[in-house]
Design a protein around this motif. Structure first.
Motif, short mmCIF file in Angstrom:
data_model
loop_
_atom_site.label_atom_id
_atom_site.label_comp_id
_atom_site.label_asym_id
_atom_site.label_seq_id
_atom_site.Cartn_x
_atom_site.Cartn_y
_atom_site.Cartn_z
N ALA A 161 -37.52 34.31 36.09
CA ALA A 161 -37.79 32.97 36.64
C ALA A 161 -37.46 32.92 38.12
O ALA A 161 -38.16 32.26 38.91
CB ALA A 161 -36.99 31.92 35.87
N ILE A 162 -36.40 33.63 38.54
CA ILE A 162 -36.07 33.69 39.96
C ILE A 162 -37.21 34.39 40.72
O ILE A 162 -37.66 33.91 41.77
CB ILE A 162 -34.73 34.43 40.18
N ALA A 163 -37.67 35.51 40.18
CA ALA A 163 -38.76 36.26 40.83
C ALA A 163 -40.01 35.40 40.97
O ALA A 163 -40.70 35.43 42.00
CB ALA A 163 -39.06 37.53 40.04
N LYS A 164 -40.31 34.60 39.94
CA LYS A 164 -41.53 33.78 39.97
C LYS A 164 -41.39 32.55 40.86
O LYS A 164 -42.37 31.85 41.12
CB LYS A 164 -41.92 33.36 38.55
N SER A 165 -40.18 32.29 41.33
CA SER A 165 -39.94 31.15 42.23
C SER A 165 -40.02 31.56 43.70
O SER A 165 -39.78 30.73 44.59
CB SER A 165 -38.56 30.54 41.95
N GLU A 166 -40.39 32.79 43.94
CA GLU A 166 -40.48 33.29 45.31
C GLU A 166 -41.44 32.42 46.12
O GLU A 166 -42.47 31.97 45.63
CB GLU A 166 -41.02 34.73 45.28
N GLY A 167 -41.07 32.18 47.36
CA GLY A 167 -41.89 31.33 48.23
C GLY A 167 -41.34 29.92 48.35
O GLY A 167 -41.81 29.14 49.18
N ALA A 168 -40.35 29.58 47.50
CA ALA A 168 -39.73 28.26 47.60
C ALA A 168 -38.96 28.14 48.91
O ALA A 168 -38.48 29.14 49.45
CB ALA A 168 -38.80 28.03 46.42
N ARG A 169 -38.82 26.93 49.37
CA ARG A 169 -38.02 26.71 50.58
C ARG A 169 -36.58 27.15 50.33
O ARG A 169 -35.91 27.66 51.24
CB ARG A 169 -38.07 25.24 50.99
N GLU A 170 -36.14 26.97 49.09
CA GLU A 170 -34.76 27.33 48.74
C GLU A 170 -34.71 27.54 47.23
O GLU A 170 -35.39 26.85 46.48
CB GLU A 170 -33.85 26.17 49.16
N ILE A 171 -33.89 28.49 46.79
CA ILE A 171 -33.69 28.72 45.36
C ILE A 171 -32.20 28.63 45.08
O ILE A 171 -31.40 29.33 45.72
CB ILE A 171 -34.23 30.09 44.92
N ILE A 172 -31.84 27.76 44.13
CA ILE A 172 -30.45 27.66 43.70
C ILE A 172 -30.39 27.86 42.18
O ILE A 172 -31.42 27.85 41.51
CB ILE A 172 -29.79 26.33 44.12
N ILE A 173 -29.17 28.03 41.69
CA ILE A 173 -28.97 28.32 40.27
C ILE A 173 -28.27 27.14 39.60
O ILE A 173 -27.23 26.66 40.08
CB ILE A 173 -28.11 29.59 40.11
N GLY A 174 -28.85 26.68 38.49
CA GLY A 174 -28.29 25.56 37.77
C GLY A 174 -27.85 25.94 36.36
O GLY A 174 -28.43 26.81 35.72
N SER A 175 -26.80 25.26 35.91
CA SER A 175 -26.32 25.40 34.53
C SER A 175 -25.55 24.13 34.21
O SER A 175 -25.22 23.36 35.12
CB SER A 175 -25.41 26.63 34.39
N PHE A 176 -25.25 23.91 32.94
CA PHE A 176 -24.39 22.77 32.63
C PHE A 176 -23.02 22.94 33.28
O PHE A 176 -22.38 21.97 33.68
CB PHE A 176 -24.25 22.58 31.12
N LEU A 177 -22.59 24.18 33.44
CA LEU A 177 -21.27 24.48 34.00
C LEU A 177 -21.12 23.94 35.42
O LEU A 177 -20.00 23.67 35.86
CB LEU A 177 -21.03 25.99 34.00
N ASN A 178 -22.23 23.81 36.16
CA ASN A 178 -22.15 23.29 37.54
C ASN A 178 -23.12 22.12 37.76
O ASN A 178 -23.61 21.92 38.86
CB ASN A 178 -22.39 24.41 38.56
N LEU A 179 -23.35 21.36 36.72
CA LEU A 179 -24.36 20.29 36.74
C LEU A 179 -24.15 19.29 37.89
O LEU A 179 -25.07 19.02 38.67
CB LEU A 179 -24.34 19.56 35.39
N SER A 180 -22.96 18.74 38.00
CA SER A 180 -22.71 17.74 39.05
C SER A 180 -22.78 18.35 40.44
O SER A 180 -23.26 17.71 41.39
CB SER A 180 -21.35 17.06 38.84
N ALA A 181 -22.29 19.58 40.57
CA ALA A 181 -22.34 20.26 41.87
C ALA A 181 -23.79 20.44 42.31
O ALA A 181 -24.13 20.24 43.49
CB ALA A 181 -21.63 21.62 41.78
N VAL A 182 -24.67 20.81 41.37
CA VAL A 182 -26.09 20.97 41.67
C VAL A 182 -26.71 19.62 42.05
O VAL A 182 -27.45 19.51 43.04
CB VAL A 182 -26.84 21.60 40.48
N ALA A 183 -26.38 18.58 41.28
CA ALA A 183 -26.93 17.24 41.56
C ALA A 183 -26.51 16.78 42.97
O ALA A 183 -27.34 16.27 43.73
CB ALA A 183 -26.46 16.25 40.51
N ASN A 184 -25.25 16.97 43.30
CA ASN A 184 -24.76 16.55 44.62
C ASN A 184 -25.44 17.34 45.74
O ASN A 184 -25.79 16.80 46.79
CB ASN A 184 -23.24 16.71 44.71
N TYR A 185 -25.63 18.63 45.50
CA TYR A 185 -26.30 19.50 46.48
C TYR A 185 -27.72 19.00 46.75
O TYR A 185 -28.17 18.92 47.89
CB TYR A 185 -26.32 20.92 45.94
#
Length: 236
Positions: A107-131
């Protein structure tokens, strides 16, 4: 102008999305992105994701530990598998890891070309939302699924993110709304909701149980892995 959020339910649908102006959030709850989040939270220096096993194993050296998973099992010849608990070990602090999995690194490989790629999980849900709230980009959540097919747990994460961001970021189409409804149905007991999910059954056959409950724990970590020049590192 209001930012928007969309959800790609499988990497096989990525051709439908223009990612050049988006922050892509790649999610593979069971268990790649949960491992990546855990690894960086526990002091691992960086993670280099690979779609192919052979490219990952070729990185094995004094400088790199290799981590590989296919069909839920550790790849023979790799130092590490795909359990988040493996990435909590003190000896890995400050180390680099080459990482390949059945779905997440694809999925990371297929996201190539994005302005930015970050990693999400329930473990960092709020951190991702705030970002995402602090950023200027539209958002696309890319669910890793299972070998191109849609799965529930990644869709639930997408829905959780849509729910948190609903006052600030608008859904692009029906996929984020569907994911949001699914999450709101499941949120009081995600373990029970997912008991018949295909990947939960798959992991249960391998006697992998504690990973499942851990990977569904919200906000265990306050880190956001971001892809920079091919390496996942902690967002500063």
């Amino acid at each position: 102008m209001t930012k928007t959020i969309d959800v790609c339910l499988s990497p096989e649908l990525m051709h439908l999305y223009n990612v050049h102006d988006r922050t892509v959030v790649v999610v593979d709850i069971f268990r790649a992105t949960s491992c990546m989040t855990t690894a960086l939270a526990h002091g691992i220096h960086s993670i280099r994701p690979f779609a192919k096993v052979e490219d990952c194993i070729a990185m094995k050296s004094d400088e790199y530990y290799t981590a590989g998973e296919r069909d839920g099992k550790k790849v023979e010849g790799c130092d590490l598998g795909n359990s988040p608990f493996e990435y909590m070990e003190d000896y890995l602090k400050g180390k680099k890891i080459a990482f390949t999995t059945t779905n997440g690194t694809q999925a990371i490989a297929k996201s190539e070309g994005a302005r930015e790629i970050i990693i999400g999980s329930f473990l960092n849900l709020s951190a991702v939302a705030n970002y995402l709230l602090e950023g200027d980009n539209n958002v696309l959540v890319v669910c890793a699924g299972w070998k191109g097919k849609v799965n529930q747990e990644d869709t639930l994460f997408a829905g959780a993110l849509v729910e948190i961001l609903k006052e600030h970021i608008e859904p692009d189409c029906d996929a984020p709304v569907m994911a949001q409804h699914l999450y709101n149905q499941a949120k009081t007991d995600m373990m029970d909701f997912l008991k018949d999910a295909s990947h939960v059954r798959r992991l249960a056959k391998l006697n992998i149980y504690k990973d499942i409950s851990f990977c569904l724990t919200p906000d265990h970590y306050d880190v956001v892995p971001v892809l920079k020049e091919g390496f996942l590192v902690k967002a500063s």
